[in-house]
Design a protein around this motif. Sequence first.
Motif, PDB file in Angstrom:
ATOM      1  N   LYS A 101      48.674  35.201  30.377  1.00 17.50           N
ATOM      2  CA  LYS A 101      48.675  33.774  30.723  1.00 17.50           C
ATOM      3  C   LYS A 101      48.716  32.907  29.469  1.00 17.50           C
ATOM      4  O   LYS A 101      49.380  31.870  29.441  1.00 17.50           O
ATOM      5  N   ARG A 102      48.016  33.336  28.445  1.00 16.22           N
ATOM      6  CA  ARG A 102      47.939  32.545  27.224  1.00 16.22           C
ATOM      7  C   ARG A 102      49.121  32.773  26.278  1.00 16.22           C
ATOM      8  O   ARG A 102      49.368  31.968  25.397  1.00 16.22           O
ATOM      9  N   THR A 103      49.830  33.873  26.460  1.00 14.70           N
ATOM     10  CA  THR A 103      50.923  34.185  25.544  1.00 14.70           C
ATOM     11  C   THR A 103      52.308  34.031  26.169  1.00 14.70           C
ATOM     12  O   THR A 103      53.292  33.990  25.446  1.00 14.70           O
ATOM     13  N   THR A 104      52.385  33.978  27.496  1.00 17.99           N
ATOM     14  CA  THR A 104      53.672  33.844  28.176  1.00 17.99           C
ATOM     15  C   THR A 104      53.533  32.841  29.311  1.00 17.99           C
ATOM     16  O   THR A 104      52.478  32.222  29.492  1.00 17.99           O
ATOM     17  N   GLU A 105      54.581  32.723  30.091  1.00 14.60           N
ATOM     18  CA  GLU A 105      54.554  31.852  31.257  1.00 14.60           C
ATOM     19  C   GLU A 105      54.012  32.562  32.496  1.00 14.60           C
ATOM     20  O   GLU A 105      53.850  31.964  33.542  1.00 14.60           O
ATOM     21  N   PHE A 106      53.736  33.847  32.378  1.00 20.42           N
ATOM     22  CA  PHE A 106      53.255  34.652  33.504  1.00 20.42           C
ATOM     23  C   PHE A 106      51.796  34.322  33.778  1.00 20.42           C
ATOM     24  O   PHE A 106      50.953  34.387  32.888  1.00 20.42           O
ATOM     25  N   ASN A 107      51.483  33.974  35.037  1.00 22.06           N
ATOM     26  CA  ASN A 107      50.110  33.619  35.375  1.00 22.06           C
ATOM     27  C   ASN A 107      49.699  34.298  36.691  1.00 22.06           C
ATOM     28  O   ASN A 107      49.904  33.759  37.772  1.00 22.06           O
ATOM     29  N   ALA A 108      49.117  35.469  36.580  1.00 18.29           N
ATOM     30  CA  ALA A 108      48.614  36.180  37.754  1.00 18.29           C
ATOM     31  C   ALA A 108      47.089  36.147  37.811  1.00 18.29           C
ATOM     32  O   ALA A 108      46.484  36.857  38.608  1.00 18.29           O
ATOM     33  N   VAL A 109      46.484  35.325  36.968  1.00 23.71           N
ATOM     34  CA  VAL A 109      45.018  35.266  36.907  1.00 23.71           C
ATOM     35  C   VAL A 109      44.400  34.851  38.240  1.00 23.71           C
ATOM     36  O   VAL A 109      43.405  35.456  38.658  1.00 23.71           O
ATOM     37  N   PRO A 110      44.941  33.859  38.949  1.00 23.58           N
ATOM     38  CA  PRO A 110      44.308  33.500  40.233  1.00 23.58           C
ATOM     39  C   PRO A 110      44.278  34.658  41.230  1.00 23.58           C
ATOM     40  O   PRO A 110      43.264  34.886  41.895  1.00 23.58           O
ATOM     41  N   VAL A 111      45.359  35.397  41.309  1.00 21.72           N
ATOM     42  CA  VAL A 111      45.410  36.529  42.251  1.00 21.72           C
ATOM     43  C   VAL A 111      44.490  37.646  41.792  1.00 21.72           C
ATOM     44  O   VAL A 111      43.673  38.161  42.566  1.00 21.72           O
ATOM     45  N   MET A 112      44.611  38.034  40.524  1.00 23.19           N
ATOM     46  CA  MET A 112      43.764  39.120  40.025  1.00 23.19           C
ATOM     47  C   MET A 112      42.292  38.708  39.996  1.00 23.19           C
ATOM     48  O   MET A 112      41.409  39.551  40.143  1.00 23.19           O
ATOM     49  N   GLY A 113      42.043  37.435  39.800  1.00 22.55           N
ATOM     50  CA  GLY A 113      40.661  36.955  39.837  1.00 22.55           C
ATOM     51  C   GLY A 113      40.028  37.189  41.197  1.00 22.55           C
ATOM     52  O   GLY A 113      38.891  37.645  41.296  1.00 22.55           O
ATOM     53  N   TRP A 114      40.786  36.882  42.252  1.00 26.56           N
ATOM     54  CA  TRP A 114      40.268  37.117  43.611  1.00 26.56           C
ATOM     55  C   TRP A 114      40.083  38.597  43.893  1.00 26.56           C
ATOM     56  O   TRP A 114      39.082  39.011  44.480  1.00 26.56           O
ATOM     57  N   VAL A 115      41.062  39.401  43.499  1.00 28.49           N
ATOM     58  CA  VAL A 115      40.971  40.849  43.735  1.00 28.49           C
ATOM     59  C   VAL A 115      39.744  41.410  43.025  1.00 28.49           C
ATOM     60  O   VAL A 115      38.944  42.156  43.611  1.00 28.49           O
ATOM     61  N   HIS A 116      39.591  41.038  41.764  1.00 29.51           N
ATOM     62  CA  HIS A 116      38.441  41.539  41.009  1.00 29.51           C
ATOM     63  C   HIS A 116      37.127  41.017  41.585  1.00 29.51           C
ATOM     64  O   HIS A 116      36.141  41.763  41.658  1.00 29.51           O
ATOM     65  N   ALA A 117      37.105  39.768  42.008  1.00 32.82           N
ATOM     66  CA  ALA A 117      35.877  39.200  42.577  1.00 32.82           C
ATOM     67  C   ALA A 117      35.444  39.955  43.826  1.00 32.82           C
ATOM     68  O   ALA A 117      34.260  40.290  43.993  1.00 32.82           O
ATOM     69  N   VAL A 118      36.388  40.247  44.702  1.00 32.80           N
ATOM     70  CA  VAL A 118      36.063  40.993  45.931  1.00 32.80           C
ATOM     71  C   VAL A 118      35.543  42.384  45.587  1.00 32.80           C
ATOM     72  O   VAL A 118      34.515  42.831  46.128  1.00 32.80           O
ATOM     73  N   LEU A 119      36.224  43.073  44.673  1.00 29.73           N
ATOM     74  CA  LEU A 119      35.779  44.420  44.303  1.00 29.73           C
ATOM     75  C   LEU A 119      34.426  44.387  43.590  1.00 29.73           C
ATOM     76  O   LEU A 119      33.593  45.275  43.803  1.00 29.73           O
ATOM     77  N   PHE A 120      34.189  43.384  42.763  1.00 30.85           N
ATOM     78  CA  PHE A 120      32.912  43.271  42.071  1.00 30.85           C
ATOM     79  C   PHE A 120      31.781  43.015  43.066  1.00 30.85           C
ATOM     80  O   PHE A 120      30.700  43.601  42.961  1.00 30.85           O
TER      81      PHE A 120
END
Length: 117
Positions: A33-52
């Motif tokens: 996210k910080r080095t390119t235009e790719f931003n999957a943080v919102p999706v991965m954030g939710w996935v990780h939050a549920v698993l955590f």
Amino acid sequence: MDIKTASALRRLRLVSAPEAVSFLLLLVCSVLKRTTEFNAVPVMGWVHAVLFILYLVFWADAWNRAKWSLKTAALYFALSVVPTGGFFADRRLRREAEDAVDAAITARPGEEGTVNA
């Protein structure tokens, strides 16, 4: 070890590795996210939050059922917040379950292949 304790440990094991993978993927997505235009943080954030959250629920259940000491419970909690810690938790939980099965088998001498439930 009774069946409910074994199930609690198994559930914690089953979620520990995916939780670790999601944590690593979230870190990669944060860098991207910080080095390119790719931003999957919102999706991965939710996935990780549920698993955590699942890990924490299963951790509390396993702590309650397995009657872990505070030190053991704190170790498994610490492994949940360290990248790749879930892999180490999985390995330790597998070893703990195998030791419990071996102890149950040796508790009933002369009856190989049976496990106290």
